[in-house]
Design a protein around this motif. Structure first.
Motif, PDB file in Angstrom:
ATOM      1  N   ALA A   1       0.850  53.877  53.234  1.00  0.00           N
ATOM      2  CA  ALA A   1      -0.594  53.528  52.617  1.00  0.00           C
ATOM      3  C   ALA A   1      -1.139  54.327  51.668  1.00  0.00           C
ATOM      4  CB  ALA A   1      -1.374  53.349  54.072  1.00  0.00           C
TER       5      ALA A   1
ATOM      6  N   GLN B   1      -0.006  53.643  48.300  1.00  0.00           N
ATOM      7  CA  GLN B   1      -0.278  52.695  47.663  1.00  0.00           C
ATOM      8  C   GLN B   1      -1.667  52.815  47.196  1.00  0.00           C
ATOM      9  OE1 GLN B   1      -0.165  49.342  50.667  1.00  0.00           O
ATOM     10  NE2 GLN B   1       1.438  48.208  49.309  1.00  0.00           N
TER      11      GLN B   1
ATOM     12  N   SER C   1       6.652  47.015  54.139  1.00  0.00           N
ATOM     13  CA  SER C   1       6.934  48.348  53.761  1.00  0.00           C
ATOM     14  C   SER C   1       8.457  48.456  54.009  1.00  0.00           C
ATOM     15  CB  SER C   1       6.255  49.203  54.786  1.00  0.00           C
ATOM     16  OG  SER C   1       6.244  48.762  56.123  1.00  0.00           O
TER      17      SER C   1
ATOM     18  N   GLN D   1      -1.422  47.746  62.029  1.00  0.00           N
ATOM     19  CA  GLN D   1      -1.467  48.625  60.798  1.00  0.00           C
ATOM     20  C   GLN D   1      -0.175  48.570  60.078  1.00  0.00           C
ATOM     21  OE1 GLN D   1      -3.156  52.424  61.461  1.00  0.00           O
ATOM     22  NE2 GLN D   1      -4.603  51.424  63.058  1.00  0.00           N
TER      23      GLN D   1
END
Length: 434
Positions: free
Chosen positions: A185, A188, A251, A374
């Motif tokens: 995350a 990104q 991912s 998540q």
């Protein structure tokens, strides 16, 4: 395609949404054994394991299946990122959890960490030398991550980099792990939209794991450990798991787990059955000291071992529950289809399915859709309508993979909350019927 209700027995259905029948099955089957994964099944998948929560009502519901419920996870019971701290927090503290015999019994670290209801634990089959080597692995994982970002100055702010590393290294006692969810995350957000830097990070962690295996070999522990990728693309021709590079939206492999050789979930099924038989018959069919490290590694050999030692008349009906099953279909360079099947729950669920056929039991394979958390490496179930009723149009695998031997009998598209609600309902009904 699956329907919400049918007269076909659950164990013969595929992608069924008949949760009422599933609840009734758990509530009314006397000789049942539930073997359940944890992350994504009874708690939400989150980027940082320290943020996980477990509902006390669910934990209490497992007690209605005392003697008929075990967990089987690649995570761990103990440690700062284990499940026990979550359970203790739900109960209101360690003393309350122990007083209520409120811990989750079963095998962790792929099968080499055992725990009973009161939290007493052990590491069957693991040597002191192996545990000593494992204790030093988290430090090397942190160093490896720091080296990666030091080679790319300015990629992440210093504070963010440190926070990402601390969240990523899981200092598990028997299965130290690098979990890249937080860093994925962060990368990104830092502009790695095409995932090129993240792919480099994946390869760096795979190289680190190889280096750790080499170090173990130099210390005379060459047969002690292996590396587990989660999720993965199955096993290659060399028998090793294949890393999943992911896509621009998924991912791929996020967990790089350094594990004790033999610690595979499918072997854990037999270890749990061995304990189940002892609890209900007074005898260990595979011996009191049996551990997953003594088990064969292939499904046919595990089935043969079960047939040779477990009394068919006492074999329970098994219910396997997991959330990580993948398959990817593609065309090879020769134009022929290539299918890669993986997922850390696949083989233990497959063994439960195969044991049902071999011992003539209606074993159930249950799948929980954990794509709503998540962690962006789960394909959601595709839900539609058939004859005005909700139905599953696509499972978690590639729809072109039409020969997958694993059949997911019952699925929970609503994730862990929907599953826990059904489980708690089954527990309540089971208590009322006794």
């Amino acid at each position: 395609m699956a329907f919400s209700a049918t007269s076909v027995p659950l164990h013969q259905q595929v992608l069924s949404l008949d949760h009422r029948a599933w609840v009734q099955f758990l509530a009314t089957t006397p000789n049942v054994l539930i073997i359940q994964d944890l992350d994504g099944v009874c708690m939400e998948l989150v980027a940082d394991p320290l943020d996980r929560q477990i509902d006390l009502a669910y934990v209490q519901a497992t007690q209605a299946f005392a003697g008929h419920f075990y967990v089987l996870t690649n995570g761990e019971h103990t440690g700062t990122r284990g499940v026990n701290p979550l359970v203790e927090r739900a109960w209101g503290g360690h003393d309350q959890a122990k007083a209520h015999a409120g811990y989750l019994p079963g095998l962790a670290a792929g099968g080499v960490q055992w725990q009973g209801r009161t939290g007493q634990g052990s590491h069957p089959g693991v040597s002191a030398a192996e545990l000593e080597f494992l204790a030093a692995v988290p430090g090397q994982m942190r160093a490896g991550l720091r080296a990666f970002f030091q080679q790319r100055p300015g990629l992440l702010a210093a504070a963010a980099m440190q926070q990402g590393i601390e969240a990523s290294v899981l200092d598990n006692l028997a299965s130290p792990t690098v979990n890249l969810n937080t860093l994925h995350a962060q990368l990104q957000a830092a502009g790695d939209r095409d995932g090129a830097i993240y792919a480099d990070l994946q390869r760096a962690m795979a190289a680190l794991m190889t280096n750790l295996l080499d170090q173990a070999a130099q210390r005379g522990l060459g047969e002690s450990f292996f590396v587990h990728y989660a999720p993965n693309r199955g096993r290659g021709a060399d028998g090793q798991e294949v890393l999943d590079p992911g896509t621009e939206t998924e991912s791929g492999t996020t967990d790089f787990q350094f594990m004790v050789r033999g610690a595979i979930k499918e072997a854990g099924v037999l270890a749990l059955l061995n304990r189940y038989y002892a609890q209900h018959t007074g005898e260990f069919p595979l011996g009191e000291g049996f551990s997953v490290r003594q088990a064969p590694r292939s499904l046919p050999e595990l089935l043969a071992l079960a047939e040779a030692h477990f009394d068919p008349a006492r074999m329970p009906t098994l219910v396997g529950v997991g959330d990580t099953v993948t398959s990817r279909w593609s065309l090879g360079t020769d134009g022929q289809p290539v299918v890669q099947r993986g997922g850390s729950d696949r083989l233990f669920l497959q063994l439960i399915q195969d044991l049902g056929k071999r011992f003539h039991r209606g074993n159930l394979v249950t799948y929980v859709d954990s794509s709503g958390g998540q962690v962006k490496n789960r394909k959601p179930l595709k839900i539609g309508q058939h004859n005005g009723l909700p139905s599953v149009l696509e499972g978690p695998g590639d729809p072109r993979d039409t020969t997958d031997p694993l059949r997911l009998n019952v699925v929970f598209p609503g994730g862990h909350r929907q599953y826990c609600a059904a489980f708690q309902s089954a527990a309540q009904q089971r208590v009322q019927s006794t």
